[in-house]
Design a protein around this motif. Sequence first.
Motif, short mmCIF file in Angstrom:
data_model
loop_
_atom_site.label_atom_id
_atom_site.label_comp_id
_atom_site.label_asym_id
_atom_site.label_seq_id
_atom_site.Cartn_x
_atom_site.Cartn_y
_atom_site.Cartn_z
N TYR A 56 -2.23 7.52 -5.81
CA TYR A 56 -2.16 6.46 -4.80
C TYR A 56 -3.54 5.86 -4.54
O TYR A 56 -3.68 4.65 -4.48
CB TYR A 56 -1.57 7.00 -3.51
CG TYR A 56 -1.26 5.94 -2.48
CD1 TYR A 56 -0.03 5.30 -2.47
CD2 TYR A 56 -2.18 5.58 -1.50
CE1 TYR A 56 0.27 4.33 -1.53
CE2 TYR A 56 -1.90 4.60 -0.57
CZ TYR A 56 -0.67 3.98 -0.58
OH TYR A 56 -0.38 3.02 0.35
N ASN A 57 -4.52 6.72 -4.37
CA ASN A 57 -5.85 6.25 -3.99
C ASN A 57 -6.57 5.49 -5.09
O ASN A 57 -7.53 4.77 -4.82
CB ASN A 57 -6.70 7.43 -3.49
CG ASN A 57 -6.19 7.98 -2.18
OD1 ASN A 57 -5.50 7.30 -1.42
ND2 ASN A 57 -6.53 9.22 -1.91
N LEU A 77 4.68 5.58 -1.52
CA LEU A 77 4.80 6.26 -0.23
C LEU A 77 6.17 6.92 -0.09
O LEU A 77 6.28 8.04 0.43
CB LEU A 77 4.56 5.29 0.93
CG LEU A 77 3.12 4.86 1.14
CD1 LEU A 77 3.06 3.64 2.07
CD2 LEU A 77 2.27 5.99 1.69
N ARG A 78 7.21 6.24 -0.55
CA ARG A 78 8.56 6.81 -0.49
C ARG A 78 8.67 8.09 -1.32
O ARG A 78 9.53 8.92 -1.08
CB ARG A 78 9.60 5.80 -0.95
CG ARG A 78 9.82 4.70 0.03
CD ARG A 78 11.05 3.86 -0.24
NE ARG A 78 11.04 2.70 0.63
CZ ARG A 78 11.27 2.73 1.94
NH1 ARG A 78 11.57 3.87 2.52
NH2 ARG A 78 11.22 1.64 2.67
N LEU A 84 10.29 6.99 5.61
CA LEU A 84 9.48 5.77 5.59
C LEU A 84 10.35 4.59 5.95
O LEU A 84 11.40 4.37 5.35
CB LEU A 84 8.87 5.58 4.20
CG LEU A 84 7.83 4.48 4.06
CD1 LEU A 84 6.53 4.89 4.75
CD2 LEU A 84 7.56 4.19 2.59
N GLY A 85 9.90 3.82 6.95
CA GLY A 85 10.60 2.61 7.34
C GLY A 85 10.32 1.47 6.38
O GLY A 85 9.80 1.67 5.29
N VAL A 90 -0.17 1.20 3.71
CA VAL A 90 -1.25 2.12 4.03
C VAL A 90 -2.37 1.88 3.03
O VAL A 90 -2.19 2.09 1.83
CB VAL A 90 -0.78 3.59 3.99
CG1 VAL A 90 -1.92 4.53 4.32
CG2 VAL A 90 0.39 3.82 4.94
N GLU A 91 -3.51 1.42 3.54
CA GLU A 91 -4.67 1.19 2.68
C GLU A 91 -5.23 2.53 2.22
O GLU A 91 -5.36 3.46 3.01
CB GLU A 91 -5.77 0.45 3.45
CG GLU A 91 -5.42 -0.96 3.87
CD GLU A 91 -5.53 -1.97 2.76
OE1 GLU A 91 -5.81 -1.60 1.61
OE2 GLU A 91 -5.34 -3.16 3.06
#
Length: 124
Positions: A56-57, A77-78, A84-85, A90-91
């Motif tokens: 991710y990063n 993220l999921r 998770l909505g 998210v940075e």
Amino acid sequence: MANTQKDPAAIETAKSFDHVPWGDEYEKMISGMLYDAQAPELVNGRFKARRWMNKYNSHFPDDATPESLLKDREEMLRGIMGSLGTSTFVEPPVNIDYGCNIKIGNNFYSNFKYVVFVSPLSSF
């Protein structure tokens, strides 16, 4: 002081989350009890989170657009968060211990250096 009994409400809530490393030690952890952090399911959960953080990063394709990056990151993220909505961004960098204990609601934005190291369940 640590709790001495499992928390049925926390365990019930965790059942609705994704990616949970289920086991007795996980149930103790989310209940606020003393637990063995070296239990295999917890070690594997943290390992999965470390692998995810690295991906991710560092994710920023050369051909990315704002829209494609939003889609990619939300999908990533999921793959780790407990819940998770919609419209969540998210940075990076992101630092988490497990990810599965985190519930993020709708229309959430986090700026750089999002850090969540929690054993109990957390909602944002």
